[in-house]
Design a protein around this motif. Structure first.
Motif, mmCIF file in Angstrom:
data_model
loop_
_atom_site.group_PDB
_atom_site.id
_atom_site.type_symbol
_atom_site.label_atom_id
_atom_site.label_comp_id
_atom_site.label_asym_id
_atom_site.label_seq_id
_atom_site.Cartn_x
_atom_site.Cartn_y
_atom_site.Cartn_z
ATOM 1 N N LEU A 96 65.972 9.881 -66.823
ATOM 2 C CA LEU A 96 64.780 9.029 -66.886
ATOM 3 C C LEU A 96 63.734 9.469 -65.865
ATOM 4 N N LEU A 137 61.889 12.405 -67.158
ATOM 5 C CA LEU A 137 60.873 12.004 -68.140
ATOM 6 C C LEU A 137 59.651 11.402 -67.448
ATOM 7 N N TYR A 194 68.577 0.611 -69.679
ATOM 8 C CA TYR A 194 69.266 1.249 -68.549
ATOM 9 C C TYR A 194 69.299 0.319 -67.343
ATOM 10 N N VAL A 203 64.237 2.056 -73.595
ATOM 11 C CA VAL A 203 65.454 2.722 -73.103
ATOM 12 C C VAL A 203 65.610 2.493 -71.602
ATOM 13 N N LEU A 204 64.507 2.596 -70.869
ATOM 14 C CA LEU A 204 64.560 2.370 -69.427
ATOM 15 C C LEU A 204 64.965 0.931 -69.113
ATOM 16 N N ASP A 223 55.702 12.429 -67.405
ATOM 17 C CA ASP A 223 54.573 11.513 -67.624
ATOM 18 C C ASP A 223 53.476 11.723 -66.595
ATOM 19 N N PHE A 228 55.986 9.445 -72.487
ATOM 20 C CA PHE A 228 57.336 9.077 -72.906
ATOM 21 C C PHE A 228 57.678 7.638 -72.533
ATOM 22 N N ILE A 229 57.444 7.272 -71.291
ATOM 23 C CA ILE A 229 57.835 5.946 -70.788
ATOM 24 C C ILE A 229 56.612 5.110 -70.438
ATOM 25 N N THR A 241 52.382 13.491 -70.338
ATOM 26 C CA THR A 241 53.107 12.928 -71.481
ATOM 27 C C THR A 241 53.067 11.402 -71.422
ATOM 28 N N PRO A 269 57.167 4.962 -75.813
ATOM 29 C CA PRO A 269 58.259 4.765 -76.773
ATOM 30 C C PRO A 269 59.639 4.658 -76.131
ATOM 31 N N LEU A 270 59.809 5.201 -74.937
ATOM 32 C CA LEU A 270 61.123 5.171 -74.284
ATOM 33 C C LEU A 270 61.218 4.110 -73.182
ATOM 34 N N MET A 271 60.195 3.249 -73.068
ATOM 35 C CA MET A 271 60.267 2.183 -72.073
ATOM 36 C C MET A 271 61.438 1.247 -72.369
#
Length: 486
Positions: free
Chosen positions: A116, A119, A156, A152-153, A123, A129-130, A127, A148-150
């Motif tokens: 993470l 990633l 986590y 996921v964080l 950013d 990503f989060i 990027t 889009p991956l927030m």
């Protein structure tokens, strides 16, 4: 009365940054050598990264720079998760061996955090990503849009918090007394609830401005739990803590003077005063800690000297009755024609035990020589097989009476080595005695010896209670016993 949520959040994370910095310095200067002190100051450092950059997010004017500050703040959140799982596992390992599953969970959290953060670094370079876009001023929105991956964080964060909480709850469950159980439960409640409340700060990423004061409560609870650990494990000396309190008050006073200045020009003298207070405070703390460490070393040396004197006196007092005991067994052994086989065996074992006691008394007396640097070994070339067999033979009956399988796997011949037979015998006997003492019925103790190059390797293994990995560092401490033996 209307309160701007952005102002509340900025004030909360600003105070958190100040507190975490002070606490990090306190623990680093006073307890970084302690097992719990190391993960603790790293946790405060992670909290400082989160809160400091979270505060800067609200005060930098440029939106692009503000987004970068928020990315770094989120990296601090990931670091908190990683350091918290490490702290919880170290705390648990003081009570029980965590096991493979717990270590795998720790590796999962650390590995996931590393990915993470990679990633998030991406950013920083463009990027999404989060951390998504930031199109409105920071006094209007509490966070940028979610990438889009927030999600996921956030998952986590939830998993790591739950896993750390499970470790702390496990520590309470395996506690050996009510006090330790209550202490672990307080840590579990405060850290888990604190991090759960802190998790409400993720809601603005999805457009829900959850009242930020709820999230601000999380850090004080989290801090309380770690302060409680400091008190529980005596990581901070009371004298040092008093000096730290004075310095803390001084730093707090100069810090708030700085915040209350209306302009940067007016703040320049207070900035200088604050920096001077921090530098002088750190130097003062270092000198106090050094002095306390010196005092502890002197006290330890005095205690060791008193222990040595006591052991020497006790050994001298024991020598006379043990000599009489050896004389009695030797007399019986020399006139054994009226004894049957069972009685002869008892006399033989008693004579060996008396000899062993005499050797122990001699070694107790040698402790005084060790302390004064005058300890003498008696080396001679020989075959160690007889030394091992003689030592092991003393314990066959003890193992049988305890229903423990006792095997001696020693070849008929081994390399001839130069060694002190008395000292090696004492070591082997102590290890066998310890193995039998902490192995339950139906267990197994094995004594083995084999050639290893030009030397000989002797090993004693058992199926007993063992000791935790944290206690390996102390196995050679005098009079130390593992927690499982209590």
């Amino acid at each position: 009365m209307h309160f701007n949520p952005a102002d509340i959040q900025a004030t909360g994370v600003g105070l958190a940054a100040f507190l975490s910095l002070i606490l990090m310095l306190f623990v680093f200067l006073s307890a970084r050598q302690e097992r719990l002190g190391r993960p603790m100051w790293i946790t405060f450092a992670a909290a400082f990264v989160w809160s400091a950059f979270g505060f800067l997010y609200h005060i930098v004017p440029d939106l692009g720079l503000a987004r970068d500050m928020r990315i770094l703040s989120v990296m601090g959140i990931v670091l908190i998760c990683m350091s918290e799982i490490n702290f919880a596992l170290v705390y648990l390992s003081d009570r029980v061996e965590p096991g493979r599953l717990a270590r795998m969970a720790r590796q999962f959290v650390l590995g996931g955090g590393t990915i993470l953060n990679a990633l998030l670094i991406a950013d920083l370079f463009g990027t999404r990503f989060i951390v998504g876009e930031l199109t409105l001023p920071t006094d209007v929105v509490l966070a940028p849009t979610a990438g889009p991956l927030m999600a996921v964080l956030i998952a986590y964060y939830i998993v790591s918090t739950a896993t750390s909480g499970a470790f702390l709850a496990w520590s309470a469950r395996v506690a050996t007394d009510e006090t330790s159980r209550r202490q672990a439960l307080i840590l579990f409640a405060s850290m888990t609830v604190g991090l759960a409340l802190g998790g409400t700060r993720f809601t603005p990423w999805y457009g829900f401005d959850f009242y930020p004061i709820v999230g601000d409560i999380g850090f004080p609870l989290f801090t309380f739990s770690l302060f409680y650990t400091i008190k529980r494990y005596h990581l901070l000396n009371l004298e040092v803590a008093a000096a730290q309190l004075f310095i803390f008050v001084l730093w707090t006073f100069t810090f708030f003077r700085l915040l209350l200045d209306p302009t940067w020009k007016d703040a320049i003298p207070d900035i200088g005063l604050f920096v001077a207070a921090v530098v002088l405070g750190i130097l003062l703390l270092r000198s106090i800690v050094a002095e306390m460490r010196t005092q502890k070393q002197l006290a330890k040396m005095t205690l060791e000297r008193e222990k040595t004197e006591f052991i020497t006196i006790a050994a001298h007092q024991l020598r006379t009755p043990v000599s009489a005991l050896r004389w009695s067994f030797n007399l019986l052994q020399e006139n054994d024609e009226n004894l049957n086989e069972t009685q002869r065996s008892i006399v033989e074992r008693g004579n060996s035990a008396a000899d062993n006691m005499a050797h122990i008394i001699g070694d107790l007396l040698d402790m005084g020589s060790i302390a004064s640097g005058k300890f003498i070994y008696v080396f001679a070339e020989g075959d160690v097989v007889d030394t091992i067999q003689t030592s092991a033979n003393l314990f066959h009956d003890i193992a049988t009476s305890r229903k423990i399988s006792f095997e001696v796997r020693v070849p008929d011949t081994l390399n001839r080595i130069v060694y002190d037979a008395g000292k090696i015998s004492l070591v082997v006997q102590n290890l066998i005695d310890n193995a039998l003492k902490y192995t339950s019925a139906a267990g197994k103790v094995v004594v083995e010896a084999q050639n290893l190059g030009d030397g000989v390797r002797i090993s004693i293994s058992d199926t007993g209670i063992g000791f935790s990995s944290a206690e390996k560092e102390r196995i050679f401490d005098k009079f130390f016993r593992g927690s499982r033996a209590m």
